[in-house]
Scaffold this motif. Sequence first.
Motif, PDB file in Angstrom:
ATOM      1  N   CYS A 218       0.870  -1.180   0.000  1.00  0.00           N
ATOM      2  CA  CYS A 218       0.000   0.000   0.000  1.00  0.00           C
ATOM      3  C   CYS A 218       0.902   1.224   0.000  1.00  0.00           C
ATOM      4  O   CYS A 218       1.527   1.546   1.019  1.00  0.00           O
ATOM      5  CB  CYS A 218      -0.926  -0.010   1.210  1.00  0.00           C
ATOM      6  SG  CYS A 218      -2.287   1.171   1.070  1.00  0.00           S
ATOM      7  N   ALA A 219       0.993   1.889  -1.149  1.00  0.00           N
ATOM      8  CA  ALA A 219       1.900   3.016  -1.332  1.00  0.00           C
ATOM      9  C   ALA A 219       1.092   4.289  -1.550  1.00  0.00           C
ATOM     10  O   ALA A 219       0.478   4.471  -2.606  1.00  0.00           O
ATOM     11  CB  ALA A 219       2.819   2.758  -2.524  1.00  0.00           C
ATOM     12  N   LEU A 220       1.085   5.153  -0.548  1.00  0.00           N
ATOM     13  CA  LEU A 220       0.299   6.380  -0.613  1.00  0.00           C
ATOM     14  C   LEU A 220       1.090   7.556  -0.063  1.00  0.00           C
ATOM     15  O   LEU A 220       1.973   7.382   0.790  1.00  0.00           O
ATOM     16  CB  LEU A 220      -0.989   6.233   0.216  1.00  0.00           C
ATOM     17  CG  LEU A 220      -1.970   5.114  -0.159  1.00  0.00           C
ATOM     18  CD1 LEU A 220      -3.081   5.045   0.884  1.00  0.00           C
ATOM     19  CD2 LEU A 220      -2.535   5.336  -1.548  1.00  0.00           C
ATOM     20  N   ALA A 226      -1.920   4.388   4.621  1.00  0.00           N
ATOM     21  CA  ALA A 226      -1.399   3.197   3.946  1.00  0.00           C
ATOM     22  C   ALA A 226      -1.066   2.107   4.952  1.00  0.00           C
ATOM     23  O   ALA A 226      -1.394   0.927   4.758  1.00  0.00           O
ATOM     24  CB  ALA A 226      -0.156   3.565   3.129  1.00  0.00           C
ATOM     25  N   ARG A 227      -0.435   2.481   6.038  1.00  0.00           N
ATOM     26  CA  ARG A 227      -0.019   1.493   7.024  1.00  0.00           C
ATOM     27  C   ARG A 227      -1.212   0.924   7.782  1.00  0.00           C
ATOM     28  O   ARG A 227      -1.238  -0.259   8.120  1.00  0.00           O
ATOM     29  CB  ARG A 227       1.015   2.111   7.971  1.00  0.00           C
ATOM     30  CG  ARG A 227       2.329   2.402   7.241  1.00  0.00           C
ATOM     31  CD  ARG A 227       3.354   3.090   8.105  1.00  0.00           C
ATOM     32  NE  ARG A 227       3.932   2.241   9.119  1.00  0.00           N
ATOM     33  CZ  ARG A 227       4.877   1.317   8.898  1.00  0.00           C
ATOM     34  NH1 ARG A 227       5.346   1.108   7.684  1.00  0.00           N
ATOM     35  NH2 ARG A 227       5.360   0.604   9.900  1.00  0.00           N
ATOM     36  N   GLU A 228      -2.221   1.734   8.026  1.00  0.00           N
ATOM     37  CA  GLU A 228      -3.407   1.232   8.707  1.00  0.00           C
ATOM     38  C   GLU A 228      -4.164   0.239   7.826  1.00  0.00           C
ATOM     39  O   GLU A 228      -4.647  -0.792   8.304  1.00  0.00           O
ATOM     40  CB  GLU A 228      -4.319   2.390   9.089  1.00  0.00           C
ATOM     41  CG  GLU A 228      -5.541   1.978   9.890  1.00  0.00           C
ATOM     42  CD  GLU A 228      -5.222   1.394  11.260  1.00  0.00           C
ATOM     43  OE1 GLU A 228      -6.134   0.798  11.884  1.00  0.00           O
ATOM     44  OE2 GLU A 228      -4.069   1.531  11.736  1.00  0.00           O
ATOM     45  N   ALA A 286       4.947  -6.714   4.968  1.00  0.00           N
ATOM     46  CA  ALA A 286       4.284  -5.903   3.953  1.00  0.00           C
ATOM     47  C   ALA A 286       5.184  -4.754   3.531  1.00  0.00           C
ATOM     48  O   ALA A 286       6.197  -4.452   4.162  1.00  0.00           O
ATOM     49  CB  ALA A 286       2.958  -5.364   4.494  1.00  0.00           C
ATOM     50  N   ALA A 287       4.778  -4.109   2.444  1.00  0.00           N
ATOM     51  CA  ALA A 287       5.398  -2.859   1.999  1.00  0.00           C
ATOM     52  C   ALA A 287       4.316  -1.797   2.086  1.00  0.00           C
ATOM     53  O   ALA A 287       3.448  -1.719   1.201  1.00  0.00           O
ATOM     54  CB  ALA A 287       5.927  -2.988   0.576  1.00  0.00           C
ATOM     55  N   ALA A 288       4.329  -1.002   3.146  1.00  0.00           N
ATOM     56  CA  ALA A 288       3.253  -0.053   3.398  1.00  0.00           C
ATOM     57  C   ALA A 288       3.826   1.263   3.888  1.00  0.00           C
ATOM     58  O   ALA A 288       4.629   1.294   4.822  1.00  0.00           O
ATOM     59  CB  ALA A 288       2.277  -0.617   4.431  1.00  0.00           C
ATOM     60  N   GLY A 289       3.392   2.343   3.239  1.00  0.00           N
ATOM     61  CA  GLY A 289       3.860   3.667   3.607  1.00  0.00           C
ATOM     62  C   GLY A 289       3.916   4.556   2.394  1.00  0.00           C
ATOM     63  O   GLY A 289       3.082   4.453   1.484  1.00  0.00           O
ATOM     64  N   THR A 290       4.895   5.435   2.358  1.00  0.00           N
ATOM     65  CA  THR A 290       5.053   6.313   1.203  1.00  0.00           C
ATOM     66  C   THR A 290       5.553   5.500   0.008  1.00  0.00           C
ATOM     67  O   THR A 290       6.114   4.401   0.173  1.00  0.00           O
ATOM     68  CB  THR A 290       6.054   7.430   1.499  1.00  0.00           C
ATOM     69  OG1 THR A 290       7.360   6.845   1.684  1.00  0.00           O
ATOM     70  CG2 THR A 290       5.656   8.216   2.746  1.00  0.00           C
ATOM     71  N   CYS A 294       7.902   2.066   0.158  1.00  0.00           N
ATOM     72  CA  CYS A 294       7.409   0.803  -0.402  1.00  0.00           C
ATOM     73  C   CYS A 294       8.350   0.255  -1.469  1.00  0.00           C
ATOM     74  O   CYS A 294       8.556  -0.959  -1.543  1.00  0.00           O
ATOM     75  CB  CYS A 294       6.006   0.994  -0.980  1.00  0.00           C
ATOM     76  SG  CYS A 294       4.742   1.261   0.282  1.00  0.00           S
ATOM     77  N   ARG A 295       8.897   1.134  -2.282  1.00  0.00           N
ATOM     78  CA  ARG A 295       9.842   0.659  -3.292  1.00  0.00           C
ATOM     79  C   ARG A 295      11.068   0.032  -2.635  1.00  0.00           C
ATOM     80  O   ARG A 295      11.566  -1.014  -3.078  1.00  0.00           O
ATOM     81  CB  ARG A 295      10.240   1.807  -4.219  1.00  0.00           C
ATOM     82  CG  ARG A 295       9.172   2.135  -5.268  1.00  0.00           C
ATOM     83  CD  ARG A 295       9.713   3.068  -6.330  1.00  0.00           C
ATOM     84  NE  ARG A 295       9.909   4.421  -5.825  1.00  0.00           N
ATOM     85  CZ  ARG A 295       9.004   5.389  -5.902  1.00  0.00           C
ATOM     86  NH1 ARG A 295       7.823   5.142  -6.453  1.00  0.00           N
ATOM     87  NH2 ARG A 295       9.269   6.598  -5.429  1.00  0.00           N
TER      88      ARG A 295
END
Length: 332
Positions: A218-220, A226-228, A286-290, A294-295
Amino acid sequence: MTARDVFLPVAAQPSVDALVDMSRQAEERGYGRVWLPETWGRDAVTTLTSIAERTEEVGIGTSLLNVYSRSPALLGQTAATLQEVSDGRFRAGIGPSGPIVIEAWHGVEFDRPLKRTREAVEIVKLVLSGEAVEYDGDVFSLSGFRLRCDPPEPAPGVDAGGLGPKSVELAGRFADGWHALLLTPEGLRDRLEDFERGCSLGDGDLDDKRVTLSLPCCALADRERARELARQHLAFYVGGMGTFYRDALARQGYEETADEISARWASGEKDAAVAAIGDDLLDSLAAAGTPEECRERIETFEAIDGVDAVSVSFPRAADRAVIDATMDALAP
């Protein structure tokens, strides 16, 4: 080089067209394959047929079709047909699922999942060969079945899903690949050892087999949102989808956390179950955050020796805007 795929949303979508649009977006962004799960919404076979007809290059695959609701012969026919309509872009992922899905939703006894998966993989591969199938197993016995159409050339790969050591070893020994999920980097390395051992037991060539990891992403720009969303997704699987995911997390050194999530979820304290997933565990699963975070995170998983593809999957509660933003941010 590790491929980057898309795991199409598990959550219900407004239409088949929406899933086709996501697949076309994945194709345009350079992803290698779109994987479609089959849960309690639209069936994967009809949907993948629509995707195959309306895309040109992106690979398609099932992740996963369970081995209880369709016979192995039908799974083989399905794989042959999807390989035909996609012009050779299909890959089959099959697995046992779990008792909640199989017994409660399909009304079938969840009996001998490892044996059933092994025999299903073997039979599907026999069907795809185009030869008459003579098979005498502990679960299935077939005689005389043969495709009435030409067998696909090339035959699609047949992968198996698995969480525990024995199921992953089975995938390495009998299947063409393994579908992995809910694994930390260290947990993934442990299971890769099981996969490699299975490959050796089956006298297979590890270079010919494929390991695909489904990674919640979740990349936002809104990092906390995103993390939630990712936390909610993980809590649902550990707490609400039976013991398999809880046990997988416990096996990786998080038994206390897995038990807390499960207990909180069962008692209706879903917010507390979500909160039990700390930042370190979230970043391990997971890959979650900005987008930048995430990249970097997805590249950590892609760098693990033995991983051939990482599928960008999406939180259950992700809406189309979140899905599109994540897909764009993590495009290869």
